[in-house]
Design a protein around this motif. Structure first.
Motif, mmCIF file in Angstrom:
data_model
loop_
_atom_site.group_PDB
_atom_site.id
_atom_site.type_symbol
_atom_site.label_atom_id
_atom_site.label_comp_id
_atom_site.label_asym_id
_atom_site.label_seq_id
_atom_site.Cartn_x
_atom_site.Cartn_y
_atom_site.Cartn_z
ATOM 1 N N GLU A 148 43.060 41.027 50.885
ATOM 2 C CA GLU A 148 44.331 40.351 51.215
ATOM 3 C C GLU A 148 44.090 38.978 51.806
ATOM 4 N N GLN A 149 43.096 38.886 52.686
ATOM 5 C CA GLN A 149 42.900 37.631 53.410
ATOM 6 C C GLN A 149 42.086 36.603 52.635
ATOM 7 N N ARG A 150 41.216 37.058 51.752
ATOM 8 C CA ARG A 150 40.303 36.107 51.118
ATOM 9 C C ARG A 150 40.413 36.061 49.607
ATOM 10 N N GLY A 151 41.240 36.941 49.044
ATOM 11 C CA GLY A 151 41.420 36.913 47.591
ATOM 12 C C GLY A 151 40.210 37.400 46.804
ATOM 13 N N MET A 152 39.290 38.064 47.492
ATOM 14 C CA MET A 152 38.143 38.600 46.758
ATOM 15 C C MET A 152 38.561 39.900 46.072
ATOM 16 N N VAL A 153 37.672 40.429 45.240
ATOM 17 C CA VAL A 153 37.998 41.658 44.511
ATOM 18 C C VAL A 153 37.209 42.831 45.113
ATOM 19 N N GLN A 154 37.915 43.913 45.398
ATOM 20 C CA GLN A 154 37.257 45.123 45.920
ATOM 21 C C GLN A 154 36.705 45.920 44.749
ATOM 22 N N LEU A 155 35.436 46.192 44.767
ATOM 23 C CA LEU A 155 34.854 47.030 43.715
ATOM 24 C C LEU A 155 34.398 48.340 44.349
ATOM 25 N N SER A 156 35.279 49.340 44.278
ATOM 26 C CA SER A 156 35.002 50.657 44.846
ATOM 27 C C SER A 156 34.732 51.629 43.707
ATOM 28 N N ALA B 6 35.475 39.733 39.278
ATOM 29 C CA ALA B 6 35.169 39.416 40.679
ATOM 30 C C ALA B 6 34.680 37.975 40.803
ATOM 31 N N GLU B 7 33.868 37.592 39.843
ATOM 32 C CA GLU B 7 33.331 36.229 39.867
ATOM 33 C C GLU B 7 34.467 35.215 39.775
ATOM 34 N N ALA B 8 35.425 35.483 38.900
ATOM 35 C CA ALA B 8 36.563 34.567 38.726
ATOM 36 C C ALA B 8 37.386 34.469 40.007
ATOM 37 N N ALA B 9 37.403 35.552 40.789
ATOM 38 C CA ALA B 9 38.206 35.572 42.023
ATOM 39 C C ALA B 9 37.445 34.966 43.204
ATOM 40 N N GLY B 10 36.180 34.628 42.997
ATOM 41 C CA GLY B 10 35.402 34.013 44.086
ATOM 42 C C GLY B 10 34.499 34.977 44.822
ATOM 43 N N GLY B 11 34.441 36.205 44.350
ATOM 44 C CA GLY B 11 33.478 37.121 44.968
ATOM 45 C C GLY B 11 33.940 38.561 44.986
ATOM 46 N N ALA B 12 32.967 39.427 45.199
ATOM 47 C CA ALA B 12 33.230 40.866 45.209
ATOM 48 C C ALA B 12 32.943 41.452 46.580
ATOM 49 N N ILE B 13 33.722 42.467 46.904
ATOM 50 C CA ILE B 13 33.400 43.298 48.064
ATOM 51 C C ILE B 13 33.020 44.651 47.502
#
Ligand code: AMP
Length: 189
Positions: free
Chosen positions: A22-30, A75-82
């Motif tokens: 929510e805060q950083r626009g990254m993508v959660q990969l669970s 995730a890369e397009a969003a600026g990173g993965a969690i």
């Protein structure tokens, strides 16, 4: 930035991952979420892994590595993965390093959420009562914890040797843990 949220089941990885999204626009990969979605959809993969999740065992490295690889471009397009719940074995961690390197990427930080076992058991007992997630039942949870200690904890030295491991006290309230995570990320960024 690519971040791994690391810790045993019930440490708060999912909660903190959602906040970072929510805060950083990254993508959660669970991988846990992906596997539960496959089960809910009744797909071939879902049918194959259902029993494994029900027992609290680990699905094969091959399956989860493929699930993650599929999602890396997004995730890369969003600026990173969690990464949340992945990697869980040294083989998965090595595969992740290779997959990211092929894309000119890397893991920037591994945030370990430290929560002691009595607190984990208390949290999961509460989550089971509230949400009824089947693998939170006491017998299965004990097995998930055992799998963490046997298969996943050996990743700590792997990432420590790479100089990527940061340790955060995960025992406090969600907001306090969030603040500690953010403080470590300011240093990375
Ligand atoms: P989680 O939601 O991360 O607690 O994952 C729920 C269950 O999915 C685990 O107990 C495993 O059965 C399976 N699972 C999730 N991620 C992985 C992984 N990286 N490797 C193997 N099994 C996994």
């Amino acid at each position: 930035m690519n971040l791994i949220l690391f810790g045993p089941p019930g440490a708060g990885k999912g909660t903190q991952a959602k906040r970072l999204v929510e805060q950083r626009g990254m993508v959660q990969l669970s991988t846990g979420d992906m596997l539960r979605a496959a089960i809910a959809s009744g797909s071939e993969l879902g049918q194959k892994v259902k029993g494994v999740l029900d027992r609290g065992d680990l699905v094969t490295d091959e399956i989860v590595i493929a699930l993650i690889e599929e999602r890396l471009p997004e995730a890369e397009a969003a600026g990173g993965a969690i990464f949340d719940g992945f990697p869980r074995t040294v083989a998965q961690a090595q595969a992740l390093d290779v997959m990211l390197a092929k894309r000119g990427q890397k893991i920037d930080s591994v945030v370990r959420l430290e929560v002691d076992e009595p607190a984990l058991i208390e949290r999961i007992t509460k989550r089971y009562a509230e949400q009824g997630r089947s693998d939170d039942n006491p017998e299965t949870f004990v097995n998930r914890l055992a799998r963490y200690n046997a298969d996943t904890a050996p990743l700590l030295p792997y990432y420590r040797e790479q100089g990527k491991l940061v340790e955060v006290d995960g025992m406090g309230a969600v907001e306090a843990v969030a603040a500690s995570i953010d403080a470590t990320l300011t240093v990375v960024a």
